[in-house]
Structure formats: C-alpha cells, structure tokens
Design an enzyme around this catalytic site. Sequence first.
Site, PDB file in Angstrom:
ATOM      1  N   GLY A   8     -17.228 -24.094   9.249  1.00  0.00           N
ATOM      2  CA  GLY A   8     -17.513 -22.665   9.096  1.00  0.00           C
ATOM      3  C   GLY A   8     -18.721 -22.477   8.188  1.00  0.00           C
ATOM      4  O   GLY A   8     -18.817 -21.501   7.445  1.00  0.00           O
ATOM      5  N   GLY A  11     -21.445 -19.131   7.746  1.00  0.00           N
ATOM      6  CA  GLY A  11     -21.097 -17.798   7.234  1.00  0.00           C
ATOM      7  C   GLY A  11     -21.727 -17.492   5.884  1.00  0.00           C
ATOM      8  O   GLY A  11     -22.595 -18.230   5.398  1.00  0.00           O
ATOM      9  N   GLN A  12     -21.263 -16.394   5.262  1.00  0.00           N
ATOM     10  CA  GLN A  12     -21.851 -15.923   3.996  1.00  0.00           C
ATOM     11  C   GLN A  12     -21.784 -16.997   2.910  1.00  0.00           C
ATOM     12  O   GLN A  12     -22.773 -17.267   2.228  1.00  0.00           O
ATOM     13  CB  GLN A  12     -21.131 -14.652   3.513  1.00  0.00           C
ATOM     14  CG  GLN A  12     -21.747 -14.043   2.262  1.00  0.00           C
ATOM     15  CD  GLN A  12     -20.824 -13.083   1.514  1.00  0.00           C
ATOM     16  OE1 GLN A  12     -19.624 -12.988   1.813  1.00  0.00           O
ATOM     17  NE2 GLN A  12     -21.379 -12.370   0.558  1.00  0.00           N
ATOM     18  N   ASP A  34     -20.490 -25.786  12.454  1.00  0.00           N
ATOM     19  CA  ASP A  34     -20.223 -24.410  12.857  1.00  0.00           C
ATOM     20  C   ASP A  34     -20.015 -24.363  14.358  1.00  0.00           C
ATOM     21  O   ASP A  34     -20.443 -25.252  15.090  1.00  0.00           O
ATOM     22  CB  ASP A  34     -21.372 -23.482  12.437  1.00  0.00           C
ATOM     23  CG  ASP A  34     -20.917 -22.040  12.312  1.00  0.00           C
ATOM     24  OD1 ASP A  34     -20.533 -21.628  11.195  1.00  0.00           O
ATOM     25  OD2 ASP A  34     -20.931 -21.321  13.338  1.00  0.00           O
ATOM     26  N   ASP A  53     -15.745 -26.754  16.642  1.00  0.00           N
ATOM     27  CA  ASP A  53     -14.721 -25.717  16.581  1.00  0.00           C
ATOM     28  C   ASP A  53     -13.590 -26.284  15.721  1.00  0.00           C
ATOM     29  O   ASP A  53     -12.905 -27.227  16.143  1.00  0.00           O
ATOM     30  CB  ASP A  53     -14.242 -25.412  18.013  1.00  0.00           C
ATOM     31  CG  ASP A  53     -13.078 -24.438  18.039  1.00  0.00           C
ATOM     32  OD1 ASP A  53     -12.598 -24.041  16.961  1.00  0.00           O
ATOM     33  OD2 ASP A  53     -12.642 -24.085  19.149  1.00  0.00           O
ATOM     34  N   TYR A 142      -4.963 -10.984   7.187  1.00  0.00           N
ATOM     35  CA  TYR A 142      -5.854 -11.865   6.412  1.00  0.00           C
ATOM     36  C   TYR A 142      -5.108 -12.377   5.175  1.00  0.00           C
ATOM     37  O   TYR A 142      -5.111 -13.569   4.863  1.00  0.00           O
ATOM     38  CB  TYR A 142      -7.086 -11.050   6.016  1.00  0.00           C
ATOM     39  CG  TYR A 142      -8.092 -11.741   5.129  1.00  0.00           C
ATOM     40  CD1 TYR A 142      -8.868 -12.795   5.618  1.00  0.00           C
ATOM     41  CD2 TYR A 142      -8.302 -11.315   3.819  1.00  0.00           C
ATOM     42  CE1 TYR A 142      -9.821 -13.409   4.806  1.00  0.00           C
ATOM     43  CE2 TYR A 142      -9.255 -11.913   3.006  1.00  0.00           C
ATOM     44  CZ  TYR A 142     -10.006 -12.963   3.509  1.00  0.00           C
ATOM     45  OH  TYR A 142     -10.951 -13.561   2.701  1.00  0.00           O
ATOM     46  N   LYS A 146      -3.855 -16.038   3.974  1.00  0.00           N
ATOM     47  CA  LYS A 146      -4.252 -16.628   2.681  1.00  0.00           C
ATOM     48  C   LYS A 146      -3.025 -17.140   1.916  1.00  0.00           C
ATOM     49  O   LYS A 146      -3.060 -18.229   1.339  1.00  0.00           O
ATOM     50  CB  LYS A 146      -5.023 -15.610   1.828  1.00  0.00           C
ATOM     51  CG  LYS A 146      -6.438 -15.324   2.344  1.00  0.00           C
ATOM     52  CD  LYS A 146      -7.280 -16.574   2.394  1.00  0.00           C
ATOM     53  CE  LYS A 146      -8.699 -16.348   2.844  1.00  0.00           C
ATOM     54  NZ  LYS A 146      -9.383 -17.595   3.250  1.00  0.00           N
ATOM     55  N   ILE A 172     -17.639 -11.291  -2.596  1.00  0.00           N
ATOM     56  CA  ILE A 172     -18.802 -12.056  -3.058  1.00  0.00           C
ATOM     57  C   ILE A 172     -20.090 -11.330  -2.674  1.00  0.00           C
ATOM     58  O   ILE A 172     -20.298 -10.966  -1.519  1.00  0.00           O
ATOM     59  CB  ILE A 172     -18.776 -13.486  -2.485  1.00  0.00           C
ATOM     60  CG1 ILE A 172     -17.565 -14.198  -3.086  1.00  0.00           C
ATOM     61  CG2 ILE A 172     -20.054 -14.245  -2.833  1.00  0.00           C
ATOM     62  CD1 ILE A 172     -17.360 -15.589  -2.601  1.00  0.00           C
TER      63      ILE A 172
HETATM   64  C1  AKB Z   1     -12.914  -9.401   2.462  1.00  0.00           C
HETATM   65  O1  AKB Z   1     -13.310  -8.306   2.027  1.00  0.00           O
HETATM   66  O2  AKB Z   1     -12.151  -9.513   3.427  1.00  0.00           O
HETATM   67  C2  AKB Z   1     -13.347 -10.644   1.732  1.00  0.00           C
HETATM   68  C3  AKB Z   1     -12.399 -11.032   0.661  1.00  0.00           C
HETATM   69  C4  AKB Z   1     -12.334 -10.275  -0.595  1.00  0.00           C
HETATM   70  O3  AKB Z   1     -11.668 -11.963   0.815  1.00  0.00           O
HETATM   71  N1  AKB Z   1     -14.665 -10.448   1.182  1.00  0.00           N
END
Ligand code: AKB
Length: 318
Positions: A8, A11-12, A34, A53, A142, A146, A172
């Site tokens: 990955g 990405g940012q 990537d 992948d 999300y 996590k 970030i």
């Molecule tokens: C998001 O906003 O989803 C991310 C994070 C804080 O994990 N930047």
Amino acid sequence: MKRILVVGAGGQIGTELVPHLQKLYGKDNVISADLKDEQVEKMRAFGVAEKLDATDAQGFAAAVKKYKVDAIFNLVALLSATGEKMPQVAWNINIGALLNSLNIAKEFGCSVFTPSSIGAFGTSTPHDMTPQDTIMRPNTIYGVCKVTGELLSDYYFTRFGVDTRSVRFPGIISNGALPGGGTTDYAVEVFYEIIKPGHHYTCEVPHDSYMDMMYMPDALKAVTDLMEADPAKLKHRNSFNIASMSFTPEILFEAIKKRIPDATFDYNVDPIKAAIADSWPNQMDDSCAREEWGWKPVWDMEAVIDDMLAACRRKAGL
Ligand code: AKB
C-alpha cells in the site's frame, strides 16, 4: 530491520514513508508495493517497486521470499468515510491485507507494522485525554477493522511470537500525496485550496469538531522509532496512542486567516463525516508511548501551517 516491504506504498503515508526508510536502511533495502500500475511506475523511478495486491496471499508471499524481506509495513486500508460507503469492501481489503501480513510474517519470520488510528475509538470512549487502555467500541467499519487489527496483531505476538507493533495515528497532515476518503482530510485539503485565487475553502467537518492531528515528519519518526525500540521496554504493542496537536476546523482556519487575511471559509457538513468526527477522541493521552519508547513530537499547529503553506505554494508554482 534489514529488508523492508511496504504494501500500500502509493498512498498518503507510503509516499513519504518509503523515502524515509530508504534514507535509514538504504535504497535497495526498501521494496515498495502497490496495486495500481501508475503508482508502481512512479515508485520504480525512485527505488525497488513491485505491483502487488496485498489481499492475494500467494503473490504477497512470493514478494517476501523474492526479496528476503524481514519487516512488513502494511499500509493497505480504505479510510473511514469511504469505508462507510462500502463496509463489506472495506472489511475485505483492510482485514485481508492484515491477515496476509500476519500469516506471511509468521511463515517467513518478519516483523510487522500496521497503523491503527484514532478511528479505533467510538462514542463510548472517554474523549478527553483518551487513555491508552480504554473502551474501544468504534462506530465505523474502519474502526472495527482497526480494533480487529490491534487484537489480531497482539494475538500473533503472544501466540506465535510475531514481532508486531503499531501506533494509533491521528489525522496526518502532509504535502506529498493527498489523503483520500478520510474524515480528517480537511486539514490537508484546506492548504491546497486556500492558496488558489479566491482563497476560499468549504469544509465538510463541523466547525467545532476537535480531533487529534499530526504532521507527517513526526508520524514517520514514530513508525521507525517504535520499530527500532527495545522490545524489553514495550509493555504495549498494538497499538500505542500518539498525539501532538488537537484542533477544530475553526481554530485551524482562524490561524490560516492570520497568514492570508482575505481567506474565507464556510461549511457544507457531510453527515457521515460529522458523525465519525463526533465519535472520535478530542485528544489522546500518549504517555505510554512517551514512557515505553521515547515518543516526543516536534511539530505544533503554527509551525505546520507555515510549512504547509510554503510547500503547497511551491508545488503550485506560486
Ligand atoms: C481517517 O480520517 O479516516 C484517517 C484516520 C484518522 O485514521 N485519516
């Protein structure tokens, strides 16, 4: 760490983590991977890169074997706001890449870094000085990914001895690659928009939503300092609260206006982002990271604003 695979990487975070790792460990010892062809092409211009992948276990294992990798940095994730639009896809990608990272690390004796996030917390978590060990019942897919990631990573450490480590990243702020699909993205987007003619930015997050934020150089240092930390000193592993600044859109925009007096801001609040922002901490307590591996951020909001405005102006040729 001698040979690092970053999955990955386009990405940012990956865009800036790869050069940071190359500086510390040597250009040929960092392999960027990537899914997207155009990212792989870009990355090949600056070092070793593979199209991969991370949800494909066989391809992933083959890359680890080919390059004799001993550390995996798994940056694959759909972020919080995008995740709410397609929860099943978010689960498949985020957990698929994580499980492959852990299983392959177990097979090939690698250490693993996977970022967690302020998104691992939810509305029932104490929002002010959020403790290291506290209620974790996130309200987003999300966040569910996590928390699952934190638990699985700790499980692979205690059950199989895989050296897993992680930090809970705030939003970030950076000027390499743009973030995409996150709730904290406004704190990056505003800098790119406000330097354009018209000097206006419309924010999708409510004016009074406090969230933890961090500048990329501090985030990068956190990752490598933790991965190099003496394991005997780590009481925690997955995952450490790390914090450096916390503000609302209103506070950030007022400080930007001091530098660009004709800047204007308004709000077109996205209800999904508003609910997510509201469920996340106002500010985390990062004392365990400070005690166990010496975490100490350098950048504050005022310094970040000056640096971001200068960098975005340079990029725009202004
Ligand atoms: C998001 O906003 O989803 C991310 C994070 C804080 O994990 N930047």
